[in-house]
Design a protein around this motif. Structure first.
Motif, mmCIF file in Angstrom:
data_model
loop_
_atom_site.group_PDB
_atom_site.id
_atom_site.type_symbol
_atom_site.label_atom_id
_atom_site.label_comp_id
_atom_site.label_asym_id
_atom_site.label_seq_id
_atom_site.Cartn_x
_atom_site.Cartn_y
_atom_site.Cartn_z
ATOM 1 N N LEU A 1 0.824 -1.210 0.000
ATOM 2 C CA LEU A 1 0.000 0.000 0.000
ATOM 3 C C LEU A 1 0.857 1.258 0.000
ATOM 4 O O LEU A 1 0.553 2.229 -0.699
ATOM 5 C CB LEU A 1 -0.940 -0.007 1.205
ATOM 6 N N LYS A 2 1.932 1.240 0.763
ATOM 7 C CA LYS A 2 2.838 2.389 0.805
ATOM 8 C C LYS A 2 3.451 2.639 -0.574
ATOM 9 O O LYS A 2 3.485 3.771 -1.050
ATOM 10 C CB LYS A 2 3.929 2.147 1.847
ATOM 11 N N CYS A 3 3.902 1.567 -1.199
ATOM 12 C CA CYS A 3 4.497 1.707 -2.535
ATOM 13 C C CYS A 3 3.468 2.162 -3.560
ATOM 14 O O CYS A 3 3.768 2.946 -4.458
ATOM 15 C CB CYS A 3 5.124 0.388 -2.973
ATOM 16 N N PHE A 4 2.253 1.668 -3.433
ATOM 17 C CA PHE A 4 1.201 2.057 -4.370
ATOM 18 C C PHE A 4 0.896 3.546 -4.259
ATOM 19 O O PHE A 4 0.846 4.254 -5.258
ATOM 20 C CB PHE A 4 -0.068 1.236 -4.105
ATOM 21 N N PHE A 5 0.713 4.019 -3.035
ATOM 22 C CA PHE A 5 0.332 5.414 -2.867
ATOM 23 C C PHE A 5 1.500 6.374 -3.014
ATOM 24 O O PHE A 5 1.306 7.517 -3.398
ATOM 25 C CB PHE A 5 -0.357 5.621 -1.511
ATOM 26 N N GLU A 6 2.722 5.919 -2.747
ATOM 27 C CA GLU A 6 3.882 6.789 -2.896
ATOM 28 C C GLU A 6 4.534 6.626 -4.263
ATOM 29 O O GLU A 6 5.515 7.292 -4.563
ATOM 30 C CB GLU A 6 4.882 6.507 -1.777
ATOM 31 N N ASN A 7 4.024 5.700 -5.060
ATOM 32 C CA ASN A 7 4.497 5.497 -6.431
ATOM 33 C C ASN A 7 5.997 5.209 -6.481
ATOM 34 O O ASN A 7 6.746 5.840 -7.211
ATOM 35 C CB ASN A 7 4.176 6.727 -7.272
ATOM 36 N N LYS A 8 6.450 4.233 -5.693
ATOM 37 C CA LYS A 8 7.860 3.884 -5.677
ATOM 38 C C LYS A 8 8.028 2.368 -5.702
ATOM 39 O O LYS A 8 7.078 1.622 -5.491
ATOM 40 C CB LYS A 8 8.563 4.488 -4.462
ATOM 41 N N ALA A 9 9.254 1.928 -5.940
ATOM 42 C CA ALA A 9 9.558 0.489 -6.010
ATOM 43 C C ALA A 9 9.540 -0.117 -4.601
ATOM 44 O O ALA A 9 9.978 0.524 -3.644
ATOM 45 C CB ALA A 9 10.921 0.277 -6.648
ATOM 46 N N PRO A 10 9.077 -1.328 -4.493
ATOM 47 C CA PRO A 10 8.989 -1.947 -3.165
ATOM 48 C C PRO A 10 10.333 -2.450 -2.652
ATOM 49 O O PRO A 10 11.211 -2.839 -3.411
ATOM 50 C CB PRO A 10 8.047 -3.125 -3.391
ATOM 51 N N ASP A 11 10.477 -2.405 -1.320
ATOM 52 C CA ASP A 11 11.639 -3.010 -0.672
ATOM 53 C C ASP A 11 11.408 -4.511 -0.608
ATOM 54 O O ASP A 11 10.276 -4.976 -0.559
ATOM 55 C CB ASP A 11 11.805 -2.466 0.757
#
Length: 147
Positions: free
Chosen positions: A80-90
């Protein structure tokens, strides 16, 4: 037939059917008890070892639920964090598909190798290595493999 004879016949048949029903129930209970006793007597696993196995399995199940909750929460928060912040996942370390398959197999106790569960067996003997370079994923909607 007279009403009194009919009622007498009805009561007789009802009493006989109840007696037959109770006989079936008692016979089934006794056969079940006898089977359980014979299985326990011929088991290669001692009573205390079986008791330990049951306690171990219950504790493993409880802790597995806690770990599932923890990792599912971490993964969902990350996604969810990656989706809303539009970044690659850890990266979050999760077992490979083959490890999930191996851990999901039914395990029966073996007196030659004393493992108390499939997880215990996998940890003690090590996980099987796969020759596949790609990780298999499943589409949970229609259960088809995705390359």
């Amino acid at each position: 037939m007279k009403t009194s004879e009919s009622d007498e016949l009805k009561r007789t048949l009802q009493a006989q059917s109840q007696m037959l029903g109770w006989c079936v129930i008692v016979t089934t209970a006794l056969l079940s008890l006898l089977t359980t006793c014979c299985a326990s007597c011929q088991s290669k696993v001692s009573h205390l070892q079986l008791k330990f196995w049951k306690v171990y399995a219950e504790k493993e199940k409880e802790q597995m639920e806690e770990i599932f909750q923890l990792y599912a929460t971490k993964l969902s928060e990350r996604n969810l964090k990656c989706f809303f912040e539009n970044k690659a996942p850890d990266a979050i370390p999760l077992p490979a598909f083959q490890a999930w398959e191996d851990a999901s197999q039914l395990y029966s106790f073996s007196s030659s190798k004393q493992h108390y569960s499939t997880i215990h067996k996998l940890v003690e003997e090590g996980q099987k290595e796969t020759n596949e370079e790609r990780e298999t994923m499943l589409d949970f909607v229609d259960r088809k493999e995705i390359p």
